[in-house]
Design an enzyme around this catalytic site. Structure first.
Site, PDB file in Angstrom:
ATOM      1  N   HIS A  84      -7.459  -0.569   5.777  1.00 22.59           N
ATOM      2  CA  HIS A  84      -6.417   0.356   6.235  1.00 22.59           C
ATOM      3  C   HIS A  84      -6.247   1.463   5.199  1.00 22.59           C
ATOM      4  O   HIS A  84      -6.206   2.655   5.537  1.00 22.59           O
ATOM      5  CB  HIS A  84      -5.121  -0.422   6.432  1.00 22.59           C
ATOM      6  N   ASP A  97      -0.286  -3.728   6.475  1.00 26.04           N
ATOM      7  CA  ASP A  97      -0.909  -3.204   7.691  1.00 26.04           C
ATOM      8  C   ASP A  97      -2.375  -3.605   7.806  1.00 26.04           C
ATOM      9  O   ASP A  97      -3.153  -2.926   8.493  1.00 26.04           O
ATOM     10  CB  ASP A  97      -0.806  -1.673   7.720  1.00 26.04           C
ATOM     11  N   HIS A 114       1.488   3.983   1.939  1.00 24.73           N
ATOM     12  CA  HIS A 114       2.055   4.766   3.040  1.00 24.73           C
ATOM     13  C   HIS A 114       3.582   4.837   2.958  1.00 24.73           C
ATOM     14  O   HIS A 114       4.248   3.875   2.574  1.00 24.73           O
ATOM     15  CB  HIS A 114       1.605   4.200   4.380  1.00 24.73           C
ATOM     16  N   HIS A 133       0.847  -1.196   0.000  1.00 18.74           N
ATOM     17  CA  HIS A 133       0.000   0.000   0.000  1.00 18.74           C
ATOM     18  C   HIS A 133       0.882   1.245   0.000  1.00 18.74           C
ATOM     19  O   HIS A 133       2.105   1.149   0.049  1.00 18.74           O
ATOM     20  CB  HIS A 133      -0.978  -0.007   1.172  1.00 18.74           C
ATOM     21  N   ASP A 135       6.029   4.743   5.017  1.00 22.51           N
ATOM     22  CA  ASP A 135       6.897   3.796   5.716  1.00 22.51           C
ATOM     23  C   ASP A 135       6.905   2.417   5.060  1.00 22.51           C
ATOM     24  O   ASP A 135       7.574   1.504   5.533  1.00 22.51           O
ATOM     25  CB  ASP A 135       6.515   3.685   7.195  1.00 22.51           C
ATOM     26  N   HIS A 136       6.196   2.300   3.935  1.00 22.33           N
ATOM     27  CA  HIS A 136       6.198   1.058   3.158  1.00 22.33           C
ATOM     28  C   HIS A 136       6.811   1.229   1.767  1.00 22.33           C
ATOM     29  O   HIS A 136       7.217   0.245   1.160  1.00 22.33           O
ATOM     30  CB  HIS A 136       4.772   0.522   3.024  1.00 22.33           C
ATOM     31  N   HIS A 176       4.637  -4.474  11.330  1.00 19.55           N
ATOM     32  CA  HIS A 176       4.963  -3.697  12.532  1.00 19.55           C
ATOM     33  C   HIS A 176       5.036  -4.597  13.760  1.00 19.55           C
ATOM     34  O   HIS A 176       4.292  -5.574  13.871  1.00 19.55           O
ATOM     35  CB  HIS A 176       3.914  -2.609  12.801  1.00 19.55           C
TER      36      HIS A 176
END
Length: 266
Positions: free
Chosen positions: A118, A139, A62, A60, A64-65, A177
């Site tokens: 998410h 996530d 975001h 996805h 941090d990905h 995470h």
């Protein structure tokens, strides 16, 4: 930490930021990375283990990905696989529900599941080779919990989690995470009489005290202890009613939404 499987492939956890895991799937020579939010730890792991990057898989949009993708591509041009989400750049091939992929360089075969909630454009990868299945779910599903609903609805997330819960119980769950302890503390507040959950929290606490990741989990363990897969359990719903958080006779979507809303402020 690595996990062996048939065909000699292993999964290496690469810690990043405060609590992310970036996953390197490798055969000892070549590697694919899942959700590289930061390039530096991926590059360090590749060099340490003498691996050559051959593919990037994204779940996805975001940061941090996906944040490390440009720097990884600057070092080596490899194919990038990701969802049908225009917010994600550098994608060579966009994937959605039912697509199949032989991951370049390592030969791992995966199928793609659409798992919105998410985010709207969230996908997951499930290995289809012989041997123990692997799930890379970003996530959507966490050990003991699930992702926040930034874009999707409770009904979408519930349906996505139901799909993941239908995978074989021995499926290894590689989420993104290390939220396990906080998730399990909430789970115990939601379902205090679940003995297996009590045991899991104690074991996970000991694991983290030794500095060891609690991930991967398994689908079977999640079904037994994760409240977001257990929203349909009468004892859990009754406890929410007793706490004054849920009206008697509430439907599945309302029960799930109540759990997720409570977790947001727990």
């Amino acid at each position: 930490m690595t996990t062996p499987t048939n065909g000699g492939l292993r999964v290496l956890a690469v810690p990043a930021f405060n609590d992310n895991y970036l996953w390197l799937i490798h055969d000892g020579v070549h590697a694919a990375v899942v959700d590289p939010g930061d390039a530096a730890p991926v590059i360090a792991a590749l060099e340490q283990h003498h691996l050559t990057l051959t593919a990037i898989l994204l779940t996805h949009h975001h940061a941090d990905h996906i944040g490390g993708v440009p720097a990884l591509l600057d070092r080596r041009a490899v194919p990038v696989f990701g969802p049908h989400d225009a917010r994600i750049g550098n994608v060579t091939r966009r994937l959605g529900e039912g697509d199949a992929l032989a991951v370049p360089g390592i030969g791992l075969h995966v199928r793609v599941l659409d798992v919105p909630g998410h985010t709207i454009g969230h996908i997951a990868y499930v290995s289809t080779d012989a041997g123990r299945p692997w799930l890379f779910c970003g996530d959507t599903l966490f050990a003991g919990g699930c992702g926040r609903l930034f874009e999707g609805t409770p009904a979408q997330m519930r349906a996505s989690l139901d799909r993941l819960a239908a995978l074989p119980d021995d499926t290894l769950v590689y989420c993104a995470h290390e939220y396990t302890l906080s998730n399990l503390r909430f789970a115990l507040a939601a379902e205090p009489d679940n003995v297996q959950l009590q045991e899991r929290l104690a074991a996970a606490s000991a694991t983290r005290a030794r500095g060891i990741p609690t991930i991967p989990s398994t689908i079977g363990l999640e079904k037994a202890t994760n409240p977001f897969l257990r929203y349909d359990q009468p004892a859990l719903a009754a406890h929410l009613v007793a706490l004054g958080k849920l009206a008697p006779g509430a439907d599945a979507d309302t029960t799930f939404a109540t759990l997720r809303s409570w977790k947001n402020t727990f």
